[in-house]
Design a protein around this motif. Structure first.
Motif, PDB file in Angstrom:
ATOM      1  N   GLU A   1       3.055   8.038   8.787  1.00  0.00           N
ATOM      2  CA  GLU A   1       2.649   7.413  10.050  1.00  0.00           C
ATOM      3  C   GLU A   1       1.368   6.583   9.864  1.00  0.00           C
ATOM      4  O   GLU A   1       1.253   5.437  10.290  1.00  0.00           O
ATOM      5  CB  GLU A   1       2.418   8.508  11.090  1.00  0.00           C
ATOM      6  CG  GLU A   1       2.481   8.015  12.513  1.00  0.00           C
ATOM      7  CD  GLU A   1       2.361   9.169  13.501  1.00  0.00           C
ATOM      8  OE1 GLU A   1       1.671   8.983  14.502  1.00  0.00           O
ATOM      9  OE2 GLU A   1       2.923  10.258  13.235  1.00  0.00           O
ATOM     10  N   LEU A   2       0.404   7.209   9.197  1.00  0.00           N
ATOM     11  CA  LEU A   2      -0.884   6.558   8.930  1.00  0.00           C
ATOM     12  C   LEU A   2      -0.691   5.283   8.101  1.00  0.00           C
ATOM     13  O   LEU A   2      -1.284   4.234   8.360  1.00  0.00           O
ATOM     14  CB  LEU A   2      -1.762   7.556   8.171  1.00  0.00           C
ATOM     15  CG  LEU A   2      -3.210   7.221   7.918  1.00  0.00           C
ATOM     16  CD1 LEU A   2      -4.010   7.432   9.195  1.00  0.00           C
ATOM     17  CD2 LEU A   2      -3.760   8.124   6.804  1.00  0.00           C
ATOM     18  N   LEU A   3       0.174   5.405   7.106  1.00  0.00           N
ATOM     19  CA  LEU A   3       0.426   4.304   6.168  1.00  0.00           C
ATOM     20  C   LEU A   3       1.080   3.126   6.873  1.00  0.00           C
ATOM     21  O   LEU A   3       0.650   1.970   6.710  1.00  0.00           O
ATOM     22  CB  LEU A   3       1.332   4.824   5.039  1.00  0.00           C
ATOM     23  CG  LEU A   3       1.620   3.855   3.908  1.00  0.00           C
ATOM     24  CD1 LEU A   3       0.387   3.676   3.033  1.00  0.00           C
ATOM     25  CD2 LEU A   3       2.796   4.339   3.069  1.00  0.00           C
ATOM     26  N   VAL A   4       2.086   3.422   7.679  1.00  0.00           N
ATOM     27  CA  VAL A   4       2.822   2.361   8.373  1.00  0.00           C
ATOM     28  C   VAL A   4       1.896   1.645   9.355  1.00  0.00           C
ATOM     29  O   VAL A   4       1.903   0.413   9.457  1.00  0.00           O
ATOM     30  CB  VAL A   4       4.060   2.964   9.090  1.00  0.00           C
ATOM     31  CG1 VAL A   4       4.695   1.956  10.038  1.00  0.00           C
ATOM     32  CG2 VAL A   4       5.072   3.428   8.050  1.00  0.00           C
ATOM     33  N   LYS A   5       1.057   2.400  10.053  1.00  0.00           N
ATOM     34  CA  LYS A   5       0.130   1.816  11.021  1.00  0.00           C
ATOM     35  C   LYS A   5      -0.881   0.904  10.306  1.00  0.00           C
ATOM     36  O   LYS A   5      -1.111  -0.241  10.704  1.00  0.00           O
ATOM     37  CB  LYS A   5      -0.600   2.944  11.763  1.00  0.00           C
ATOM     38  CG  LYS A   5      -1.523   2.482  12.867  1.00  0.00           C
ATOM     39  CD  LYS A   5      -1.945   3.681  13.714  1.00  0.00           C
ATOM     40  CE  LYS A   5      -2.906   3.272  14.826  1.00  0.00           C
ATOM     41  NZ  LYS A   5      -4.249   2.961  14.359  1.00  0.00           N
ATOM     42  N   ALA A   6      -1.464   1.410   9.226  1.00  0.00           N
ATOM     43  CA  ALA A   6      -2.459   0.617   8.481  1.00  0.00           C
ATOM     44  C   ALA A   6      -1.832  -0.660   7.942  1.00  0.00           C
ATOM     45  O   ALA A   6      -2.427  -1.744   8.007  1.00  0.00           O
ATOM     46  CB  ALA A   6      -3.051   1.443   7.346  1.00  0.00           C
ATOM     47  N   ALA A   7      -0.622  -0.533   7.413  1.00  0.00           N
ATOM     48  CA  ALA A   7       0.058  -1.706   6.841  1.00  0.00           C
ATOM     49  C   ALA A   7       0.302  -2.759   7.910  1.00  0.00           C
ATOM     50  O   ALA A   7       0.078  -3.954   7.682  1.00  0.00           O
ATOM     51  CB  ALA A   7       1.374  -1.276   6.192  1.00  0.00           C
ATOM     52  N   ALA A   8       0.734  -2.308   9.087  1.00  0.00           N
ATOM     53  CA  ALA A   8       0.988  -3.256  10.185  1.00  0.00           C
ATOM     54  C   ALA A   8      -0.308  -3.955  10.584  1.00  0.00           C
ATOM     55  O   ALA A   8      -0.330  -5.162  10.838  1.00  0.00           O
ATOM     56  CB  ALA A   8       1.599  -2.520  11.369  1.00  0.00           C
ATOM     57  N   GLU A   9      -1.400  -3.211  10.614  1.00  0.00           N
ATOM     58  CA  GLU A   9      -2.684  -3.785  11.042  1.00  0.00           C
ATOM     59  C   GLU A   9      -3.191  -4.857  10.079  1.00  0.00           C
ATOM     60  O   GLU A   9      -3.845  -5.813  10.483  1.00  0.00           O
ATOM     61  CB  GLU A   9      -3.728  -2.677  11.196  1.00  0.00           C
ATOM     62  CG  GLU A   9      -3.516  -1.859  12.468  1.00  0.00           C
ATOM     63  CD  GLU A   9      -4.297  -0.550  12.513  1.00  0.00           C
ATOM     64  OE1 GLU A   9      -4.119   0.189  13.484  1.00  0.00           O
ATOM     65  OE2 GLU A   9      -5.055  -0.264  11.562  1.00  0.00           O
ATOM     66  N   MET A  10      -2.919  -4.696   8.803  1.00  0.00           N
ATOM     67  CA  MET A  10      -3.454  -5.669   7.823  1.00  0.00           C
ATOM     68  C   MET A  10      -2.409  -6.635   7.284  1.00  0.00           C
ATOM     69  O   MET A  10      -2.725  -7.511   6.472  1.00  0.00           O
ATOM     70  CB  MET A  10      -4.150  -4.920   6.674  1.00  0.00           C
ATOM     71  CG  MET A  10      -3.213  -4.184   5.763  1.00  0.00           C
ATOM     72  SD  MET A  10      -4.077  -3.465   4.333  1.00  0.00           S
ATOM     73  CE  MET A  10      -4.521  -1.871   4.958  1.00  0.00           C
ATOM     74  N   GLY A  11      -1.156  -6.449   7.695  1.00  0.00           N
ATOM     75  CA  GLY A  11      -0.105  -7.342   7.198  1.00  0.00           C
ATOM     76  C   GLY A  11       0.320  -7.025   5.773  1.00  0.00           C
ATOM     77  O   GLY A  11       0.670  -7.921   4.998  1.00  0.00           O
TER      78      GLY A  11
ATOM     79  N   ILE B   1       0.844  -1.196   0.000  1.00  0.00           N
ATOM     80  CA  ILE B   1       0.000   0.000   0.000  1.00  0.00           C
ATOM     81  C   ILE B   1       0.881   1.249   0.000  1.00  0.00           C
ATOM     82  O   ILE B   1       1.955   1.262   0.605  1.00  0.00           O
ATOM     83  CB  ILE B   1      -0.998   0.039   1.184  1.00  0.00           C
ATOM     84  CG1 ILE B   1      -0.282   0.020   2.536  1.00  0.00           C
ATOM     85  CG2 ILE B   1      -1.990  -1.111   1.081  1.00  0.00           C
ATOM     86  CD1 ILE B   1      -1.227   0.256   3.726  1.00  0.00           C
ATOM     87  N   THR B   2       0.406   2.275  -0.697  1.00  0.00           N
ATOM     88  CA  THR B   2       1.161   3.529  -0.756  1.00  0.00           C
ATOM     89  C   THR B   2       0.303   4.679  -0.235  1.00  0.00           C
ATOM     90  O   THR B   2      -0.905   4.537  -0.032  1.00  0.00           O
ATOM     91  CB  THR B   2       1.590   3.865  -2.205  1.00  0.00           C
ATOM     92  OG1 THR B   2       0.420   4.292  -2.932  1.00  0.00           O
ATOM     93  CG2 THR B   2       2.221   2.672  -2.903  1.00  0.00           C
TER      94      THR B   2
END
Ligand SMILES: NC(=O)c1ccc[n+]([C@@H]2O[C@H](COP(=O)([O-])OP(=O)(O)OC[C@H]3O[C@@H](n4cnc5c(N)ncnc54)[C@H](OP(=O)(O)O)[C@@H]3O)[C@@H](O)[C@H]2O)c1
Length: 236
Positions: free
Chosen positions: A36-46, A30-31
């Motif tokens: 900060e928002l991007l890294v958090k979302a990516a961690a949450e969904m793998g 995901i881009t």
């Protein structure tokens, strides 16, 4: 397992789309611009986050360098109404507003698709809008209409390699940052009343349609624009 790239994948329709592919076990990148928002979302969904402003050629080139040699699906979701709350003022401001929307909704997809084209195997899906099918949305609608036309060029270019290119055009879709919290209850009721199904579009409605267009069942669908709006705009 496929590799999927979703631009603007941290929130809204992009996030729901990324999560839909993750549910299949796909590898998803995901881009977005807000790290900060991007890294958090990516961690949450793998998923894997890559900070990238899709309107910036250098950043798109960097994104392409960071991606694997093979990318199965590209979802050009990044976009929105870039002059939603910018008054036109004089002609210079008017020009800046139009360019902002063309960059946000057309150039972003052109750069990302062109950069990734050599690595693609299956499908490109671009996010259009109901606004691109009828008058009333100025530069935003015009930019989405242009995206729809250009998608057919992509379909012609990539078709011989078995790759499809289609536009999914949502109507009003809740659970997004699109209206930046400025959608009045009155306007929301109007948008709901305009549907034939009398329900608000949800991000999952759009994500499921995008996902379908990347499956073998949709292999003969290309160069098309598919409206997903509860009948608020019909094609017949
Ligand atoms: N919601 C609706 O009712 C609706 C209706 C019709 C069409 N659409 C279209 O659907 C798409 C998704 O919209 P949405 O409703 O989910 O909006 P949203 O909640 O505002 O999400 C937009 C996403 O795109 C990213 N983005 C925006 N500009 C970008 C850029 N230059 N480079 C990289 N990422 C960028 C944003 O992240 P950053 O800000 O961190 O970059 C965000 O993740 C858009 O193309 C929009 O025009 C939405």
């Amino acid at each position: 397992m496929r590799t999927i790239v979703v631009t603007g994948g941290a929130v809204g329709i992009g996030r729901a789309t990324a999560e839909r592919f993750r549910a299949d076990g796909d590898a998803v990148v995901i881009t977005g611009r807000r790290e900060e928002l991007l890294v958090k979302a990516a961690a949450e969904m793998g998923a894997t986050p890559v900070v990238c402003d899709a309107t910036d050629p250098e950043q798109v080139e960097r994104l392409v360098r960071e991606l694997p040699e093979r990318v199965d699906v590209l979802v050009n979701n990044a976009g929105g109404n870039a002059d939603l709350d910018r008054p036109d003022g004089d002609l210079r401001q008017l020009k800046a507003n139009w360019i902002a929307n063309l960059e946000a909704n057309l150039i972003s997809a052109v750069l990302t698709t062109t950069g990734l084209a050599p690595r693609l195997t299956t499908a490109v899906v671009h996010l259009g809008s109901i606004a691109g099918a009828r008058s009333g949305s100025g530069s935003y609608g015009a930019s989405k209409a242009a995206l729809g036309l250009w998608s057919a060029d992509v379909a012609a270019e990539l078709g011989p390699r078995g790759i499809t290119s289609n536009v999914v055009a949502p109507g009003f879709t809740a659970e997004t940052e699109f209206f930046r919290g400025k959608l009045s209850d009155e306007r929301r009721q109007m948008l709901l009343a305009a549907t034939l199904t009398k329900r608000e579009g949800q991000v999952g409605d759009i994500a499921d349609t995008i996902h379908f267009l990347t499956t073998p069942a949709a292999r003969h669908i290309t160069g098309q624009l598919l409206h997903v709006n509860g009948g608020a705009h019909t094609t017949r």
